[in-house]
Design an enzyme around this catalytic site. Structure first.
Site, mmCIF file in Angstrom:
data_model
loop_
_atom_site.group_PDB
_atom_site.id
_atom_site.type_symbol
_atom_site.label_atom_id
_atom_site.label_comp_id
_atom_site.label_asym_id
_atom_site.label_seq_id
_atom_site.Cartn_x
_atom_site.Cartn_y
_atom_site.Cartn_z
ATOM 1 N N GLU A 28 37.840 40.314 38.828
ATOM 2 C CA GLU A 28 38.370 40.533 37.677
ATOM 3 C C GLU A 28 38.154 42.380 36.979
ATOM 4 O OE1 GLU A 28 35.429 38.534 37.291
ATOM 5 O OE2 GLU A 28 36.615 37.273 37.047
ATOM 6 N N THR A 85 43.123 41.434 35.826
ATOM 7 C CA THR A 85 43.420 41.328 37.016
ATOM 8 C C THR A 85 42.717 41.206 37.826
ATOM 9 O OG1 THR A 85 42.829 43.604 37.612
ATOM 10 C CG2 THR A 85 44.978 43.180 36.818
ATOM 11 N N ASP A 138 45.921 38.327 40.885
ATOM 12 C CA ASP A 138 47.225 37.853 39.511
ATOM 13 C C ASP A 138 47.331 38.665 38.849
ATOM 14 O OD1 ASP A 138 46.457 35.224 40.015
ATOM 15 O OD2 ASP A 138 43.890 35.257 39.387
ATOM 16 N N GLU A 162 44.380 33.986 45.895
ATOM 17 C CA GLU A 162 45.310 34.404 44.590
ATOM 18 C C GLU A 162 45.773 35.868 44.679
ATOM 19 O OE1 GLU A 162 45.364 31.274 41.783
ATOM 20 O OE2 GLU A 162 45.470 32.901 39.874
ATOM 21 N N GLU A 221 47.564 38.625 34.388
ATOM 22 C CA GLU A 221 47.080 38.289 33.144
ATOM 23 C C GLU A 221 48.078 39.240 31.949
ATOM 24 O OE1 GLU A 221 44.256 35.036 33.381
ATOM 25 O OE2 GLU A 221 44.787 34.275 35.086
#
Length: 303
Positions: free
Chosen positions: A151, A140, A124, A122, A126
């Site tokens: 992160e 992220t 990301d 994945e 967000e």
């Protein structure tokens, strides 16, 4: 000077893309009418109320690509809300369908059991909402072969609720570059040769959603969602993809312009990413010694 350049790029971001059609490219996956495709497929809106959020997903899966989406985030008091934009191997939406804490917990556990296994990949974006006047947090993360915990979080250098801005993921065999209005903010390199997992073998869908995460999204859950402000709405337009689809095994951009497949950061991009991370990064897992008391993940020591 660089800050001024970035502001100018952001100001003109809305005119930078000529997007696809949401009717042709996406399916609404959940929300019971809270997601709407408008203006002949040029605009998509997601809404969230106390009963449910909403989300959508691409019709196609992709194995590598450069994807752009223009998003205008929830305005005003958006505390407790999360707007997501990500690519994932999981075929279903991963967010709770309502605001019930019990239902959210059950769905989260089911998702973790079914999807966040040893093969999960994945990438990301967000967007964590905040109180009126307080900045959004751009979160992220990268999952590869079931391993996330990568992160990085940023403030933005503009108000993402006033207009549309372009959020891009470049994913190719060399690395993953997260960009905002054409400015790179993060680069996750393919370091498989050094034993670090990298998402490269599994086709992924593109997802987006708007949902309630008041238990953790704003100040660690201290600030709850103000439901008197509902419905909350996020808007999308000008989706673009230059990508390889899993169905055909071919790329949507088969000409010599296929430069995204081997693209990495040039010197200008490296300087921009350093500037953004110096001035706007608010969390980096690679500097969180309390979280990793026995040493940082191996990719953190690789330049």
């Amino acid at each position: 000077m660089l800050h001024l350049i970035l502001l100018l790029l952001s100001a003109f971001a809305g005119a930078a893309l000529a997007g696809g059609n949401f009717n042709q490219d996406f399916d609404i996956t959940w929300g019971e009418g809270r997601a709407k495709i408008l203006d002949g497929g040029k605009l998509l809106t997601l809404s969230l109320d106390k009963a449910s959020g909403s989300g959508f997903r691409t019709k196609n899966q992709y194995l590598f690509g450069k994807i752009d989406m223009q998003i205008k985030l929830v305005a005003g008091n958006s505390a407790g809300t999360v707007t997501t934009y990500y690519v994932s191997i999981h075929p279903f939406s991963t967010e709770p369908y309502g605001s019930s804490a019990y239902l959210a917990l059950i769905l989260l556990l089911l998702f973790q059991l079914s999807s966040l296994g040893s093969n999960h990949d994945e990438i990301d974006f967000e967007f964590l909402g905040n109180l009126t006047g307080e900045p959004y947090i751009l979160h992220t993360n990268v999952f590869a072969q079931g391993k996330g915990d990568k992160e990085q979080q940023f403030y933005l250098w503009f108000d993402p609720t006033k207009d549309f801005h372009t959020y891009s993921i470049l994913w190719n065999p060399l690395g993953i570059i997260f960009s905002v209005d054409g400015t790179p903010i993060r680069h996750f390199k393919n370091q498989e040769s050094k034993g670090i997992s990298y998402p490269k073998n599994q086709p992924m869908w593109i997802f987006s959603s708007l949902w309630d995460a008041e238990d953790w999204a704003t100040r660690g859950g201290l600030v709850k969602t103000d439901w008197t402000q509902a419905p909350f709405t996020a808007s999308y337009r000008n989706f673009n993809e230059l990508a390889c689809t899993s169905a055909s095994g071919s790329c949507s951009n088969n000409s010599s312009a296929n430069s995204w497949f081997s693209q990495s950061l040039d010197n200008t991009g490296i300087e921009r990413i350093k500037w953004v991370q110096k001035n706007y990064m608010i969390y980096n897992y690679c500097t969180d010694s309390k979280r990793f008391p026995n040493g940082f993940p191996p990719e953190c020591s690789i330049i």
